[in-house]
Design an enzyme around this catalytic site. Sequence first.
Site, PDB file in Angstrom:
ATOM      1  CE1 TYR A  17       0.760   3.188   7.263  1.00  0.00           C
ATOM      2  CE2 TYR A  17      -1.543   3.792   6.953  1.00  0.00           C
ATOM      3  CZ  TYR A  17      -0.413   3.116   6.531  1.00  0.00           C
ATOM      4  OH  TYR A  17      -0.446   2.361   5.400  1.00  0.00           O
ATOM      5  CG  MET A  18      -1.030   8.843  13.202  1.00  0.00           C
ATOM      6  SD  MET A  18      -1.773  10.479  13.304  1.00  0.00           S
ATOM      7  CE  MET A  18      -3.265  10.179  14.185  1.00  0.00           C
TER       8      MET A  18
END
Length: 742
Positions: free
Chosen positions: A701-702
């Site tokens: 996600y990052m």
Amino acid sequence: MRSEAISKLVMHNDDDDNKPLVFKKSVVIPSTVKDGDSEDDTIISSRKSTAPEQKINSDDESDDDEAPISSSLQKKKHVNEISGSDGNKLLVKKFQNGSKLESKGTKVSGKRLLEKDSSTHQSSMKKHKASSSSAKQDSAKTENLDRKRKAVVSPNETDDDDVPIAKRIKSDSSNSKTPSAKLKVTKQSSTSSSKKPEVTRGASPPPKKRSKRSKKDSDYAKSSKSSPSGDGKKKWTTLVHNGVTFPPPYEPHGTKILYKGKPVNLSPEQEEVIPLSLSLRTLDDCDFTPIYEWHLEKKQKNKEKKGKKQEQEEKYMWAIIDGVKEKIGNYKVEPPGLFRGRGEHPKMGKFKRRIHPHDITLNIGKDAPIPECPIPGERWKEIRHDNTVSWLAMWNDPVILKKDKYVGLSASSSQKGQSDKDKYENARKLKDHIESIREAYTKNFTSKDVLKRQIAVATYLIDKLALRAGTDKDDDEADTVGCCTLKVDHVECIHPNQLKFDFLGKDSIRYENTVEVEPPVYKAIGQFKAGKSDSDDLFDEIDANKLNAHLKELMPGLTAKVFRTYNASITLDKTLRRETKDGVDINQKKIVYDQANKEVAIICNHQRAVTKSHGAQVKKLKDKIDELKEGLKQLKTNLKRAKKGEAPLEGSDGKKTRNITPEAWEKKIAQQKMKAEKMEHDMQTKEDLKTVALGTSKINYMDPRITVAWCKRNEVPIEKMFTKTLQEKFTWAMDVEPDFRF
DNA sequence: AATCTTACTTAGGAATCGACTG
DNA sequence: CAGTCGATTCCTAAGTAAGATT
């Protein structure tokens, strides 16, 4: 004896699989696992100590499947099968002690069980899928994650600190290979790439449009199902690989189990199933001990043979795609075993059959040699040459999962890297739209049109709480939900304007969160709940498809999951910018990073089980801290004495302490203090993170460019933040500018 | 328009690795 | 130098979402 015992132990329940034979009171062993086509489901049940008399046999059909689940489910204590020796030992102990067993069972599955006997979600499917019952009434205990979620309210928007998306993407997306050029250590294949690499290489660039291939499978694949899917884009020009490897064939060992103390002969197939479920030692009259011991021994031996095996597998590890040698992700076919599944899965305990070459479809370049089938006398199911998909091999086992399993390149491949990058670029685009999107849905909280209102509220929840879309599920999967599949009783309205969410999400991980919401949302939720029963859909007018169709109109490429990526990455970016201080040491900076990472993980509800040694670890730290504090006292005393010109007291161990100046004592004290503080902090962090999984957001996600850029600005070596494999996965992000903003 | 099929990403826990400690 | 324990990798289940089919 033999036949009698066998008939009790064994049962051939061909087909009608699908019955959720779960952990009942018997062991069912396929008596005739005719390789390949036997779809026998085998259930190894763990039994509670109750009903000891009960048949171990389950020949009477009534017992054999479905019906009893609900009742047995409630009592069931699932045991984690196929576990290592440790688990097995534990289990043995536990079997002798009912209450312990209980706790073990709870630990394994209970974590995820919602505590709600009341809800009796009688298959609430809006799609009325005639579920037979599914009787989900877990009364299992919930292990509460003690993390106090803080209403993660506004992901706050705006903030246009931004970087032209197109910038670099432009330049390298057109020619895929560039970014990793230097990193592709293994660039040119040593093996067969020599064949015709240049030709193909040259031809590769035009990866743009072109949906289907026009002249597909005429004479090749015998039956290609005619649906060129994927996204229709060309994924490769040439593709060479060696197929997949299979687990070694089962070697019968002839060790027996004991039934009422007497040995029972087993067919090789029966035998195989048993070693697969060894965490189970006895079923009352059955005694698996001899096999269990054999298993331990075997395990030891296997360890020794490992190196050799790896060598043999080497050739399956690589593919050559467009002339570049790339690692394959999962070139090993999954071994047979007992299916557990996550949470309260209807199919848990079923036998996951062995996969054979004739189950496997290969996808490979038209001009590449077709890999030899590694099992003599057998052959592949099918060979395809579809360059609109990225997979190299595929199979499925419909009894367990209707979904196919795919073999593809590893995360470090440039193909996967490119799509990872695409994902983040897509999410970054949301920056330019988020403001108006939020405005629009806010407006629609009060629309008279229910459908509009539901879309608005659902979008809001997805944006604000990072909920998953909640695509529709089948009845033979665990009963979990996402946003669009939320049920009425998953959300509670708390006057005046709070919502309390409590449901099981992906992997049966519990989502529990109370948030304050805008009054119109509060009101709308109340309306959606009105007049429905607990198990009805909260959003009855919409599903993930409709929602995504709507999102797509707001921004091309926008779907529900993009919000998760966006909010995760933007949060990391902002938090790092805000919290990172100059001039502190690397460890301090890492703490800041981890804190930001944690914030993201909590938003995404990425949890993990508390490790079994957690308590002990914390205690150890605590003891050490106490010790340090004790030492501090003594140091202070000595400081005082030194100031008065007295000699230091001798240590508690009776040893002489050196006489030093007050300044030196001060220094010692300061050091000791630091040390204690650091430990205190470590302990706090450990406690803090005991149920939070940082890894998932880091991997998925990052945007890694945020991390890389941060490292560059702060002179933190990247290996402090990314493990080796993560660095490989993120090679595409490594050359980012230090001032990158998500 | 619902459902099915396909293919790909995301996910937690088990197994294994490797650094540290006694 | 074995045993521990935290970190990392492996494994494969469980999601999302597209496009096709009914």
